[in-house]
Design an enzyme around this catalytic site. Structure first.
Site, PDB file in Angstrom:
ATOM      1  N   TYR A 180       0.852  -1.195   0.000  1.00 24.90           N
ATOM      2  CA  TYR A 180       0.000   0.000   0.000  1.00 24.90           C
ATOM      3  C   TYR A 180       0.887   1.244   0.000  1.00 24.90           C
ATOM      4  O   TYR A 180       1.748   1.405   0.855  1.00 24.90           O
ATOM      5  CB  TYR A 180      -0.892  -0.038   1.241  1.00 24.90           C
ATOM      6  CG  TYR A 180      -2.048   0.942   1.282  1.00 24.90           C
ATOM      7  CD1 TYR A 180      -2.216   1.948   0.341  1.00 24.90           C
ATOM      8  CD2 TYR A 180      -3.002   0.856   2.296  1.00 24.90           C
ATOM      9  CE1 TYR A 180      -3.284   2.829   0.401  1.00 24.90           C
ATOM     10  CE2 TYR A 180      -4.086   1.729   2.365  1.00 24.90           C
ATOM     11  CZ  TYR A 180      -4.209   2.721   1.419  1.00 24.90           C
ATOM     12  OH  TYR A 180      -5.276   3.596   1.483  1.00 24.90           O
ATOM     13  N   CYS A 181       0.681   2.135  -0.985  1.00 25.80           N
ATOM     14  CA  CYS A 181       1.383   3.413  -1.063  1.00 25.80           C
ATOM     15  C   CYS A 181       2.893   3.183  -1.082  1.00 25.80           C
ATOM     16  O   CYS A 181       3.392   2.419  -1.902  1.00 25.80           O
ATOM     17  CB  CYS A 181       0.940   4.319   0.085  1.00 25.80           C
ATOM     18  SG  CYS A 181       1.482   6.029  -0.066  1.00 25.80           S
ATOM     19  N   VAL A 182       3.648   3.802  -0.169  1.00 20.43           N
ATOM     20  CA  VAL A 182       5.099   3.611  -0.173  1.00 20.43           C
ATOM     21  C   VAL A 182       5.452   2.164   0.146  1.00 20.43           C
ATOM     22  O   VAL A 182       6.495   1.653  -0.288  1.00 20.43           O
ATOM     23  CB  VAL A 182       5.778   4.588   0.810  1.00 20.43           C
ATOM     24  CG1 VAL A 182       5.372   4.302   2.246  1.00 20.43           C
ATOM     25  CG2 VAL A 182       7.291   4.531   0.677  1.00 20.43           C
ATOM     26  N   PHE A 202      -1.641  -1.149  -3.958  1.00 22.01           N
ATOM     27  CA  PHE A 202      -2.681  -0.152  -3.696  1.00 22.01           C
ATOM     28  C   PHE A 202      -2.069   1.242  -3.814  1.00 22.01           C
ATOM     29  O   PHE A 202      -1.115   1.567  -3.110  1.00 22.01           O
ATOM     30  CB  PHE A 202      -3.247  -0.288  -2.273  1.00 22.01           C
ATOM     31  CG  PHE A 202      -3.952  -1.576  -1.979  1.00 22.01           C
ATOM     32  CD1 PHE A 202      -4.374  -2.429  -2.981  1.00 22.01           C
ATOM     33  CD2 PHE A 202      -4.210  -1.942  -0.660  1.00 22.01           C
ATOM     34  CE1 PHE A 202      -5.033  -3.609  -2.691  1.00 22.01           C
ATOM     35  CE2 PHE A 202      -4.867  -3.114  -0.352  1.00 22.01           C
ATOM     36  CZ  PHE A 202      -5.275  -3.954  -1.369  1.00 22.01           C
TER      37      PHE A 202
END
Length: 636
Positions: free
Chosen positions: A372-374, A400
């Site tokens: 998710y993200c980073v 994500f």
């Protein structure tokens, strides 16, 4: 005296029109002459009480100033070059130089603004006379004032004074934006920064943020005789003290929630830990589970329980209920001891450590992974490293709101250039980390009109306690950034875009996303302001295998955390991420509701085999503590 003066300027016979005038006015609610009786809520009724409360508010404001000044006098806080104000002044001075350097250019810009102001003034004067001008001509069209929640109170349009302020604000904001966009000779990054900083200034100077220019604030202040300011300045002092000299903006009631009591409730065990993470395995809720376990690598910029806010919103619980054996990496909230933990450490001691733990607990070497993200960017880089090392444990990857290419990375790029990054690295070197409040403020600045000023007005000017909201509690539960890790991320991703240029060196090896051949489910959210959908779309084409690109409605959080039972939003599927993003989206198929079932079907398509449900840790690992563990409890 005040009321008499108003009546002399605005006689009732001039402000109240007859039915013929009203019927002859413009459609869609163009207002008739202003009724002086509407001023009653704005007239001071108890000046003595108001004066006393104003003095009390000033006393509380003095306490707020002392709370801000004290740690600076003690040397606990020193202003540094990474202060956004420093870069903002440097950037906007370049815009100013361009327009001032040519007198003709200056005159043209001023003329445009004055012409707009004159049009607004003329319309306001005509409104004082009724729906038609003094010669009976129709009023000119009202300037486009757009829908804006800041100006929802009816007096922003009904009262000529506040209507005038509102229109002037919009016209001035557009004019300043135009100054930036029409400045020649600036590189793209500088112009992007200038546009961003101008939006910060105009958001801060909105008339909705000041008592004298906000009708609702003005009325509430008069009605309470200033009690709202007494409460508000008291809360301001408390929040600066809580932030140890920095304003910790009050967005929600932080006392109403506790991690492990009200959120992060899915049953599970911490079955392994090291210096930078704990590994949580969640208890099965089905008799059989998918053979391949699921590993979730969340971002470390915030905490993992965004995926487990409560049982109704929990992606983790939903996965467990679908028969997934879920493992989650819970990152440490780093301090000075973690200063040298870089991306390689997070890959090896985070993702690889989790994979080894999963094998010990389940006996399975094959895993489905989510980032998710980073956390997704780290997962993508780790997959490229694994490909280089012939490590085939991760069989599918789901990303994500993950950027691997940072060409279109959005407004966060404003904070990253060589000068700012060098100053940031110097700042982090002293403590070994970046304080979570810095990242939290940066994210809030991306949507200042929604995430800063409404809460400032509500708390410190209205004096109202914010409502409890689990998402805002999570948003305020920020984390520190380990110096080496954060510097690597900003320099290699945002500054150099090294991952898609085959220039990233991870653990001594040059990596390439083209080596990643496994199936990838790449999820973007349509309104994402952190990982723009266009950026995620572009990143899809750098992988070497098949990528299922999916766009979901809403933004960075709500688009991801969208349980099927809510029946909200929609998602789009449309084949490979080729061509332009806008074209792909136009041609994509739209499906109402949550993307979660679509993703679950994708997971099972690649391996739908099932085995008996597993217990946390299996026979090899004993539970260290109950989920959500102790690492997530560490507050900044």
């Amino acid at each position: 005296m005040y009321n008499k003066r108003i009546k002399r300027v605005l006689p009732p016979e001039e402000m109240v029109t007859d039915s013929k005038q009203e019927s002859g006015g413009q459609k869609n609610g163009d207002k008739t002459g202003f009724d002086a009786t509407d001023l009653k809520p704005y007239l001071l009724k108890d000046p003595e009480t108001m004066a006393m409360n104003f003095a009390r508010a000033l006393e509380n404001l003095g306490q707020a100033a002392s709370a801000w000044l004290a740690p600076r006098e003690r040397g606990e806080i020193t202003e540094t070059a990474i202060d956004p104000m420093t870069d903002m002044v440097k950037t906007l001075s370049k815009i100013s130089e361009y327009w001032i350097s040519d007198p003709r250019r200056t005159f043209e810009a001023q003329t445009q603004l004055m012409s707009s102001f004159f049009g607004i003034w003329m319309r306001s004067m005509q409104r004082m006379q009724g729906t038609r001008g003094m010669q009976g001509e129709p009023l000119p069209p009202e300037p486009d004032t757009r829908k804006d929640k800041r100006f929802s109170d009816e007096d922003w349009q009904k009262n000529p004074f506040f209507d005038f302020l509102r229109q002037v604000y919009f016209v001035t904001s557009d004019w300043v934006d135009k100054l930036v966009s029409e400045t020649d000779g600036l590189d793209e990054h500088t112009k992007h920064k200038a546009g961003f900083y101008v939006k910060q200034i105009t958001a801060a100077l909105s008339p909705s943020n000041f008592i004298a220019t906000n009708p609702q604030l003005y009325r509430e202040t008069i009605a309470s005789n200033g009690e709202n300011l007494v409460r508000g300045m008291k809360m301001l002092a408390e929040d600066i003290a809580a932030g140890k000299g920095e304003l910790r903006l009050r967005q929600t009631d932080m006392t109403k929630f506790a991690v492990g009591r009200d959120m992060a409730l899915t049953p599970g065990k911490v079955i392994a830990q090291n210096d930078i993470c704990q590994i949580i395995q969640y208890e099965a809720s089905t008799e059989t589970v998918l053979k391949r376990p699921l590993l979730i690598c969340p971002p470390w910029i915030n905490k993992f329980y965004i995926l487990d806010l409560n049982p109704q919103k929990s992606f983790i619980k939903w996965c467990v209920d679908q028969g997934q054996t879920v493992f989650v990496i819970s990152w440490v909230n780093p301090d000075g001891r973690h200063a040298e933990k870089d991306w390689a450490a997070y890959a090896r001691e985070g993702i690889d450590f989790a994979l080894e733990t999963i094998e010990k607990a389940t006996g399975e070497k094959e895993v489905n992974a989510v980032g998710y993200c980073v956390g997704g960017t780290l997962l993508a880089a780790t997959l490229a490293l694994h490909a280089k090392e012939k490590n085939k444990r991760i069989k599918t990857a789901t990303l994500f709101t993950t950027q691997v290419d940072f060409t279109h990375a959005g407004d966060l790029k404003v904070f990253v250039d060589e000068e700012q990054l060098a100053a940031l690295e110097e700042h982090m070197q002293a403590a070994g980390y970046l304080d979570g409040s810095k990242m939290s403020m940066a994210f809030n600045m991306l949507r200042a009109s929604e995430l800063i000023w409404p809460y400032f007005v509500n708390s410190y000017l209205k004096g109202q306690e914010p409502l409890p909201f689990d998402l805002l509690f999570w948003n305020a539960d920020s984390t520190r950034m380990a110096a080496a890790n954060h510097a690597f991320y900003l320099r290699n991703c945002y500054l150099r875009n090294a991952l898609t240029q085959n220039e990233m060196i991870l653990d001594g090896k040059r990596i390439s996303l083209k080596d990643v051949k496994i199936p990838i489910y790449n999820l973007a959210t349509r309104e994402d302001h952190i990982a723009p959908a266009k950026s995620v779309f572009l990143g899809s084409r750098f992988f070497g295998g098949k990528v299922e690109f999916v766009v979901t409605g809403s933004g960075h959080i709500a688009g991801v955390v969208n349980p099927p039972d809510k029946r909200k939003y929609q998602f789009w599927t449309g084949g490979p991420a080729k061509g332009e993003y806008e074209t792909w989206l136009e041609q994509a198929s739209e499906t109402p509701g949550s993307w979660w079932p679509h993703w679950q079907a994708w997971i099972e398509t690649h391996d739908g085999r099932r085995v008996a449900a597993r217990k946390p840790g299996g026979d090899a690992l004993n539970a260290i503590e109950e989920a959500p563990g102790s690492y997530v409890m560490e507050r900044t």
